[in-house]
Motif scaffolding. Structure first.
Motif, PDB file in Angstrom:
ATOM      1  N   ASN A   1     -22.253  18.450 148.253  1.00 20.97           N
ATOM      2  CA  ASN A   1     -22.419  18.866 149.628  1.00 20.97           C
ATOM      3  C   ASN A   1     -21.513  17.990 150.969  1.00 20.97           C
ATOM      4  OD1 ASN A   1     -23.214  20.254 151.652  1.00 20.97           O
ATOM      5  ND2 ASN A   1     -24.532  20.020 152.727  1.00 20.97           N
TER       6      ASN A   1
ATOM      7  N   VAL B   1     -18.373  18.402 149.841  1.00 20.50           N
ATOM      8  CA  VAL B   1     -17.250  19.618 149.421  1.00 20.50           C
ATOM      9  C   VAL B   1     -17.053  19.590 151.907  1.00 20.50           C
ATOM     10  CG1 VAL B   1     -18.180  22.405 150.436  1.00 20.50           C
ATOM     11  CG2 VAL B   1     -18.509  21.148 147.853  1.00 20.50           C
ATOM     12  N   LYS B   2     -18.241  19.287 152.497  1.00 21.91           N
ATOM     13  CA  LYS B   2     -18.399  19.486 153.650  1.00 21.91           C
ATOM     14  C   LYS B   2     -16.584  18.458 153.884  1.00 21.91           C
ATOM     15  CE  LYS B   2     -21.656  22.239 154.736  1.00 21.91           C
ATOM     16  NZ  LYS B   2     -21.191  23.636 154.597  1.00 21.91           N
TER      17      LYS B   2
ATOM     18  N   THR C   1     -13.147  21.287 145.935  1.00 24.72           N
ATOM     19  CA  THR C   1     -14.248  22.484 146.229  1.00 24.72           C
ATOM     20  C   THR C   1     -14.262  23.170 145.172  1.00 24.72           C
ATOM     21  OG1 THR C   1     -12.040  23.442 145.727  1.00 24.72           O
ATOM     22  CG2 THR C   1     -12.593  22.654 147.857  1.00 24.72           C
ATOM     23  N   TYR C   2     -14.928  24.850 144.720  1.00 20.20           N
ATOM     24  CA  TYR C   2     -15.472  25.205 144.037  1.00 20.20           C
ATOM     25  C   TYR C   2     -15.126  26.728 143.794  1.00 20.20           C
ATOM     26  CZ  TYR C   2     -18.392  20.574 143.049  1.00 20.20           C
ATOM     27  OH  TYR C   2     -19.116  19.416 143.340  1.00 20.20           O
TER      28      TYR C   2
ATOM     29  N   ARG D   1     -18.272  30.110 141.374  1.00 17.40           N
ATOM     30  CA  ARG D   1     -19.658  29.520 141.365  1.00 17.40           C
ATOM     31  C   ARG D   1     -20.780  30.644 141.082  1.00 17.40           C
ATOM     32  NH1 ARG D   1     -17.250  28.020 146.186  1.00 17.40           N
ATOM     33  NH2 ARG D   1     -18.506  30.178 147.402  1.00 17.40           N
TER      34      ARG D   1
ATOM     35  N   ARG E   1     -22.696  32.330 144.676  1.00 11.95           N
ATOM     36  CA  ARG E   1     -21.426  32.417 145.838  1.00 11.95           C
ATOM     37  C   ARG E   1     -22.183  31.895 146.577  1.00 11.95           C
ATOM     38  NH1 ARG E   1     -21.240  36.556 142.002  1.00 11.95           N
ATOM     39  NH2 ARG E   1     -18.413  36.191 140.607  1.00 11.95           N
ATOM     40  N   THR E   2     -23.524  31.757 147.597  1.00 11.97           N
ATOM     41  CA  THR E   2     -24.071  31.909 148.046  1.00 11.97           C
ATOM     42  C   THR E   2     -23.851  30.440 148.849  1.00 11.97           C
ATOM     43  OG1 THR E   2     -26.108  31.920 147.711  1.00 11.97           O
ATOM     44  CG2 THR E   2     -25.287  33.822 148.265  1.00 11.97           C
TER      45      THR E   2
ATOM     46  N   ASP F   1     -21.843  26.779 148.803  1.00 10.79           N
ATOM     47  CA  ASP F   1     -20.341  26.413 148.637  1.00 10.79           C
ATOM     48  C   ASP F   1     -20.984  25.013 147.381  1.00 10.79           C
ATOM     49  OD1 ASP F   1     -19.735  27.403 150.756  1.00 10.79           O
ATOM     50  OD2 ASP F   1     -19.683  24.992 152.596  1.00 10.79           O
ATOM     51  N   ILE F   2     -21.969  24.667 146.988  1.00 20.02           N
ATOM     52  CA  ILE F   2     -21.558  23.665 146.456  1.00 20.02           C
ATOM     53  C   ILE F   2     -22.013  23.795 144.851  1.00 20.02           C
ATOM     54  CG2 ILE F   2     -22.329  21.484 147.961  1.00 20.02           C
ATOM     55  CD1 ILE F   2     -25.668  21.822 146.206  1.00 20.02           C
ATOM     56  N   SER F   3     -21.511  23.063 143.767  1.00 24.13           N
ATOM     57  CA  SER F   3     -22.185  23.407 142.380  1.00 24.13           C
ATOM     58  C   SER F   3     -23.461  23.574 142.063  1.00 24.13           C
ATOM     59  CB  SER F   3     -21.417  23.435 141.457  1.00 24.13           C
ATOM     60  OG  SER F   3     -21.679  23.072 140.183  1.00 24.13           O
TER      61      SER F   3
END
Length: 161
Positions: free
Chosen positions: A49, A52-53, A58-59, A62, A65-66, A68-70
């Motif tokens: 997290n 990504v933040k 980026t992913y 996925r 999809r809700t 941001d992380i894998s």
């Protein structure tokens, strides 16, 4: 078409990880494996997290999809791998722990590098590279291994009291 193949690849990883998870929980000590699994999931989700933040990773494709992380990597693949690493290094001395960490971290980093270069499952940004992935993977394996060594030691002291 490319996205469909990537989703199929993620599904394959999902089912393979579930199989490894089922195999793992059949072997004692179940309590330790679950602690490792959950602790590693917690650490991986925080680190993923954060990356990504901060815009390092980026992913684009996925399963969930809700997020941001894998989710697949942070909550299943990485924790299962960490349990197997801890199982392999449980009775090892420091040199063995480090060597086994490398034996688990290097293939993980190589696989991530291959996936980053050949798919849209993960993309490195802002100077992130496979070396940083390797360092973060190895560090987290060693951190969880150290945590479990402390847990085992405390548990032994409590059992003797």
């Amino acid at each position: 078409m490319f996205k469909r193949n990537e989703l199929n690849f993620l599904r394959l990883l999902f089912f393979a990880s579930i199989g490894l998870l089922i195999n793992m929980i059949r072997k004692p000590p179940l309590k330790e494996w679950l602690i490792i699994f959950l602790f590693k999931s917690y650490i991986a989700s925080i680190l993923d997290n954060l990356a990504v933040k901060k815009g390092y990773i980026t992913y684009p494709v996925r399963i969930f999809r809700t997020f941001d992380i894998s989710v697949l990597f942070s909550y299943l693949i990485f924790p299962v791998t960490c349990v197997y690493y801890n199982h392999a290094s449980k009775d090892s001395k420091l040199p063995g722990i480090v060597i086994k960490c490398l034996l688990f971290s290097i293939p993980s980093a190589i696989a991530e590098h291959f996936i980053e270069k050949n798919t849209k499952l993960v993309q490195y940004k802002k100077g992130w590279n496979s070396y940083y992935s390797f360092i973060s993977i190895a560090f987290s394996f060693l951190f969880v291994r150290l945590f479990m060594a402390v847990v085992r030691k405390v548990e032994k002291v409590q059992a003797n009291n």
